[in-house]
Enzyme design. Sequence first.
Site, PDB file in Angstrom:
ATOM      1  N   TYR A   1       0.845  -1.205   0.000  1.00  0.00           N
ATOM      2  CA  TYR A   1       0.000   0.000   0.000  1.00  0.00           C
ATOM      3  C   TYR A   1       0.874   1.247   0.000  1.00  0.00           C
ATOM      4  O   TYR A   1       0.510   2.264  -0.590  1.00  0.00           O
ATOM      5  CB  TYR A   1      -0.938   0.006   1.220  1.00  0.00           C
ATOM      6  CG  TYR A   1      -2.072  -0.969   1.047  1.00  0.00           C
ATOM      7  CD1 TYR A   1      -3.202  -0.612   0.304  1.00  0.00           C
ATOM      8  CD2 TYR A   1      -2.009  -2.242   1.573  1.00  0.00           C
ATOM      9  CE1 TYR A   1      -4.235  -1.506   0.106  1.00  0.00           C
ATOM     10  CE2 TYR A   1      -3.035  -3.147   1.386  1.00  0.00           C
ATOM     11  CZ  TYR A   1      -4.151  -2.774   0.652  1.00  0.00           C
ATOM     12  OH  TYR A   1      -5.167  -3.657   0.444  1.00  0.00           O
TER      13      TYR A   1
ATOM     14  N   GLU B   1      -7.706  -6.994   5.809  1.00  0.00           N
ATOM     15  CA  GLU B   1      -6.920  -8.109   5.255  1.00  0.00           C
ATOM     16  C   GLU B   1      -6.153  -8.835   6.360  1.00  0.00           C
ATOM     17  O   GLU B   1      -6.058 -10.066   6.348  1.00  0.00           O
ATOM     18  CB  GLU B   1      -6.005  -7.594   4.129  1.00  0.00           C
ATOM     19  CG  GLU B   1      -6.834  -7.248   2.887  1.00  0.00           C
ATOM     20  CD  GLU B   1      -6.202  -6.255   1.927  1.00  0.00           C
ATOM     21  OE1 GLU B   1      -4.968  -6.096   1.946  1.00  0.00           O
ATOM     22  OE2 GLU B   1      -6.957  -5.613   1.152  1.00  0.00           O
TER      23      GLU B   1
END
Length: 396
Positions: free
Chosen positions: A95, A135
Amino acid sequence: MIDAKTIAIVKSTIPTVVETGPALTAHFYQRMFNHNPELKEIFNMSNQRNGDQREALFNAICAWASHLETPEVLASAVEKIAQKHTSFSIQPAQYDIVGYHLLATLKEMLNPGQDVLDAWGKAYQVLAGIFIRREAAIYQSNQNQDGGWQGTRPFRLVAKIRESETITGFKFAAADGGPVMPYLPGQYTAVWIKPAGFENQEIRQYSLTHQPDGQHYSIAVKRDDKGLVSRWLHDCAEPGDIIHLAPPAGDFYLDVTPQTPVSLISAGTGQTPLLAMLGSLARGEHQAQVNWFHAAENGRRHAFAGQVNHTGAQLRHFTQQVWYSKPEQTDAIETGSIKAGHMDLTPYISSLNDPQMTWWLCGPVGFMQFIARQLVDNGVNAEHIHYECFGPHKVL
Ligand SMILES: NC(=O)C1=CN([C@@H]2O[C@H](COP(=O)(O)OP(=O)(O)OC[C@H]3O[C@@H](n4cnc5c(N)ncnc54)[C@H](OP(=O)(O)O)[C@@H]3O)[C@@H](O)[C@H]2O)C=CC1
């Protein structure tokens, strides 16, 4: 929580971002793959070439930017993406890479000034945090299950079964001989491969077609003449081969009470998640009506007919209708349940339209749009229609 000033700045730049859309995403991906070529091992490079991945990322960013005050509206979209990400084993550090190239792209393409870049940076961090937390929870839950794991696990291909002229089934057992975690009917696994001759590792999701038995996973794959992974699986994979799989994932799964009527509607390989749903209804001795509607080109391409007949026969109330769009002389059209042409549910909907009926669709996007229109035009409540798009999500 994002502050009002940040929200105002991001929102004020959305029109410019939308206007620059395709050029912006092209620049972003080019930049990211130049600087971080290792990500080519994770991203589906075929979806890169046909633009689907770019469109999906762009739509996700615009949706997020438009809903900064009401992020809960995006909860189901976030869940769908988070589930898919886990099958790619996406990690928090990735990310950071995406965020870095996103801001650099905005700067290079739009040069909007530091305030705007800071605002987009903050908004992106919040979104990334939502995904990273969700996640992490999925990874932890997979790890804790009996037969569960994180990342990928080596599996042995134990059977390769031709289901039609173009569709072959693949059955796997864990190479370590251990148990494998259960899954919900409709979920998928991801196949990770990098055979000799492949430029990058390729990761593809395939729906699980059978009932969990604690030992095996089964998928079915249509051979696509241009598809890198499907061609390799069909032409090269052999029983005994080791292939790495991700834990089952996905938010498209059957979740109904035994009294809920169910119609399963598919075209081509879109039947794969619905096969698992049908199996679970039979296993659960479903009390209510179950209908199977399927479209295929012809008898040679109609896969799993035997499995559906066998499973349907175990159900208390089961009907089945099949349409062949390009029937051949040898196909037994208009005998039994097979019709010629495209699927036309209109004659069935009113008789089936029990207010409790749930409709589960899977197939080409155009097919699902065609069917959703028939359902809605005939009075079906859109909230009772469930569907999945493999590849980047589309709204029907
Ligand atoms: N879990 C998931 O989300 C999964 C999704 N899929 C998706 O399912 C799809 C299956 O494709 P495939 O097996 O190639 O299907 P096919 O192209 O073989 O089509 C199957 C049948 O559906 C008909 N059909 C296709 N499009 C339409 C339409 N717009 N309107 C009416 N009938 C239509 C075809 O008619 P005709 O011959 O006229 O084209 C054919 O009779 C893929 O898009 C795949 O991504 C597959 C597996 C799992």
